[in-house]
Enzyme design. Structure first.
Site, PDB file in Angstrom:
ATOM      1  N   TYR A  95      -1.440   8.867  -1.936  1.00  0.00           N
ATOM      2  CA  TYR A  95      -2.851   8.601  -1.604  1.00  0.00           C
ATOM      3  C   TYR A  95      -3.284   7.196  -2.005  1.00  0.00           C
ATOM      4  O   TYR A  95      -2.548   6.480  -2.661  1.00  0.00           O
ATOM      5  CB  TYR A  95      -3.796   9.691  -2.096  1.00  0.00           C
ATOM      6  N   GLU A  96      -4.471   6.848  -1.531  1.00  0.00           N
ATOM      7  CA  GLU A  96      -5.010   5.492  -1.762  1.00  0.00           C
ATOM      8  C   GLU A  96      -4.138   4.428  -1.107  1.00  0.00           C
ATOM      9  O   GLU A  96      -3.971   3.328  -1.645  1.00  0.00           O
ATOM     10  CB  GLU A  96      -5.114   5.268  -3.267  1.00  0.00           C
ATOM     11  N   GLY A  97      -3.590   4.744   0.059  1.00  0.00           N
ATOM     12  CA  GLY A  97      -2.645   3.842   0.743  1.00  0.00           C
ATOM     13  C   GLY A  97      -1.257   4.126   0.229  1.00  0.00           C
ATOM     14  O   GLY A  97      -0.978   3.901  -0.958  1.00  0.00           O
TER      15      GLY A  97
END
Ligand SMILES: Cc1cc2nc3c(=O)[nH]c(=O)nc-3n(C[C@H](O)[C@H](O)[C@H](O)COP(=O)(O)OP(=O)(O)OC[C@H]3O[C@@H](n4cnc5c(N)ncnc54)[C@H](O)[C@@H]3O)c2cc1C
Length: 593
Positions: free
Chosen positions: A439-441
């Site tokens: 997550y978060e890229g």
């Protein structure tokens, strides 16, 4: 075992890698000094050990549940959240204007490490709230700021980040959530978001969603995305809570880990008229605002990697001291030895501890550059630091979360069969850690960001200056000629030279053969993290040696181990980057499933 905040290790990284004394001299830390930072971290550690840690395993077992359309968090969660908010912990670095404490990012980052180590699933909620605060603060209208920020900063309300849709994950340009402007200037939002962390819960009266959507006449792709603030409960002008907005959690995901953190499918505007939303920033410029939130959140997620690595390491060391099996090669008696005496376990524990401290240093240096970028006296200093933040953020996120998984995996291994059994807690750390590189890229996207957007900053001068500094420290170590440093200077010199060569190659490949550059992006990021992490540990070793620490001083032990056993992968990674692309770019048809 109870988690203990590693305050000494954090301060050591702050002082040696992040140059705490210089920061104090520059006046970028407000009124804080080393003693106040220690006091804050010790208090954070107490909260972590006494309140959050005891909820981690029961929270994993109970999970969050959807009951009658509402998310119910595990027992004790709501009370812990209220204590967290009442203690002012959610607002450490938020601006004073909105009720925050305006503490430096280095302190917020270190405190974040502690809470997420104590309880990763809990720590995610304030992490996202903080990102939402940053975005509203940076781009929200005065009215939005006044109405929402004080209650988000105080922790009375939490925040979320609604980007992902089923067909739009890494490629946000594909998102379809619709926003329609109303005559009163507000918008109506229609669409479905997936994977929304803490999208619903009962810990607070309101939840402030930041939602990416698209106006009817918006240009296609990322240039047509706008950002909207969509409260769960509408807030009237006088601040009182009104009707429920048309935002519902339709279902919860069943996950590998972080079971207590609700991961929600969110429906906006299912009722027909749309969910009421307010524009943050300008129309079609939403992704820029979201990037403000995402960059801060990426450092925070990188720090979560440190958190899981620290938790895994503490458990593994404690277990290895207790568990007895076999005899070590050098043992004299007949008794079984604690497994910590075995060479392979010692190597495993040193790998865990040194990777953790290296990643911690990278995150804290990134946090320090954030402080300088915000608070330094001259525009030139602020601009240089902002470039450093941009360069280091993908490394902090991806290197730290990758090593978080690796360290958690080694932690399971150190426990033997008991590592696979839930009761030791090692298995939960391993399961929980696995989301962090996603997550978060994803970490693949971080590597692309590093290579495509960050290496070219200022025509390559930003990365060149950074590598120059790493190189100077490697040389300082080599010249110090201390026997207790072993081959640390040479090995770090090799790793930094490999990084420099791979960087030069990337510079050329980006223009000529971008696919080859992208094929090497992930190993390049790993090389970057190993070289930077090794140098930051070496700074700790130099300081320990200056203070009279000898062979057994922990910073020297860790730095030497890292340089001679882990940074040695650097030259191999360089070869992968510059000579591995052809093989890595074998056509997709060559792969049969
Ligand atoms: C537990 C959990 C919590 C989450 N919380 C939130 C949240 O609060 N808010 C939110 O908006 N989202 C959230 N997410 C979503 C998360 O951010 C996405 O899952 C993530 O960005 C990846 O998107 P995706 O799942 O669609 O994977 P995809 O984009 O389909 O990627 C699949 C794989 O392909 C790779 N890939 C994709 N594009 C490229 C490319 N151009 N070049 C090279 N490789 C590529 C990726 O690196 C990955 O390995 C959460 C997800 C989970 C599982």
């Amino acid at each position: 075992m109870t988690y203990q905040a590693p305050v000494d290790d954090i301060l050591q990284a702050l002082k040696t890698a992040a140059g705490l004394d210089d920061l104090l001299g520059q006046g970028v830390l407000g009124g804080m000094d080393e003693d106040t930072i220690r006091a804050v971290l010790e208090e954070a550690g107490k909260f972590g050990s006494e309140v959050l840690d005891p909820l981690s395993t029961p929270g994993d077992r109970a999970g969050s549940k959807l009951v009658d359309g509402k998310v119910v968090t595990p027992p004790g969660w709501k009370e812990a959240y209220q204590q967290f908010a009442a203690g002012g912990w959610g607002a450490l670095s938020a601006p004073e204007e909105w009720g925050g404490q305006n503490l430096p990012q280095i302190v917020a980052t270190a405190a974040g490490e502690i809470w997420n180590s104590a309880n990763l699933a809990f720590g995610l909620c304030p992490l996202l709230t903080h990102g939402a605060i940053d975005a509203i603060e940076a781009q929200g209208s005065d009215e939005l700021k006044a109405r929402y920020l004080p209650r988000m900063v105080s922790g009375e309300w939490t925040g979320t980040m609604n980007l992902t849709e089923a067909h739009a994950g890494s490629d946000l340009g594909q998102l379809r959530t619709r926003a329609v402007k109303q005559v009163d200037g507000s918008y109506r939002i229609f669409g479905t978001k997936i994977f929304i962390t803490y999208g619903d819960h009962e810990m607070t009266d309101n939840i402030i969603h930041l939602v990416l959507g698209r106006l009817p006449d918006a240009p296609p792709g990322t240039r047509g995305i706008s950002l909207f603030l969509v409260p769960k409960v509408l807030v009237s002008k006088d601040g009182s809570l009104g009707a429920r907005n048309d935002v519902v959690c339709a279902s919860l995901e069943h996950k590998l880990g972080i079971h207590a953190s609700p991961t929600c499918v969110m429906k906006f505007g299912e009722g027909g008229d749309g969910a009421v939303g307010y524009l943050v920033g300008q129309e079609n410029r939403g992704l820029n605002v979201m990037f403000i939130m995402m960059n801060a959140a990426r450092l925070a997620v990188g720090t979560q990697g440190v958190s899981v690595a620290e938790r895994a390491t503490q458990r593994a060391i404690a277990f290895a001291k207790e568990r007895r099996q076999g005899r070590s090669a050098t043992a004299k008696g007949e008794d079984m030895a604690p497994i910590i005496e075995h060479a392979d376990i010692r190597r495993s524990l040193l790998t865990m501890k040194s990777l953790t401290q290296a990643a911690r240093a990278i995150c804290l240096v990134t946090a320090k550059e954030t402080d300088v970028a915000r608070r330094a006296k001259t525009p030139a200093e602020r601009a240089a630091a902002a470039n450093r933040v941009a360069l280091l953020t993908p490394v902090a996120k991806a290197f730290s979360t990758d090593i978080g998984c690796e360290v958690a995996s080694i932690g399971v291994q150190v426990h033997g069969g008991m590592g696979f059994i839930e009761e030791t807690g090692a298995a939960q750390i391993y399961r929980d850690a696995r989301i962090l590189p996603i997550y978060e890229g994803t970490n693949g996207i971080q590597a692309i960001d590093l290579v495509m957007r960050k290496l070219p900053l200022e025509g390559g001068k930003v990365v060149e200056a950074y590598i120059g500094e790493l190189s100077a420290t490697a040389e300082q170590v080599r010249r110090s000629n201390r026997p207790e440093f072993g081959r640390m200077g040479e090995r770090l010199g090799d790793a930094v030279a490999a990084l420099a060569e791979a960087t030069r190659w990337m510079g050329g490949a980006l223009g000529k053969n971008p696919d080859a550059a992208l094929a090497g992006a992930a190993p390049y990021l790993r090389l970057f993290g190993l070289a930077a992490g090794g140098i930051y540990l070496a700074k700790g070793a130099l300081a320990a040696a200056r203070d009279g620490g000898g062979n057994g001083a922990q910073p020297i032990v860790l730095a030497r181990f890292f340089a001679e056993n882990l940074a040695t992968a650097g030259p191999g990674l360089k070869e992968t980057v510059i000579a591995g692309a052809d093989a890595a770019l074998a056509p997709p048809e060559a792969l049969s499933a």
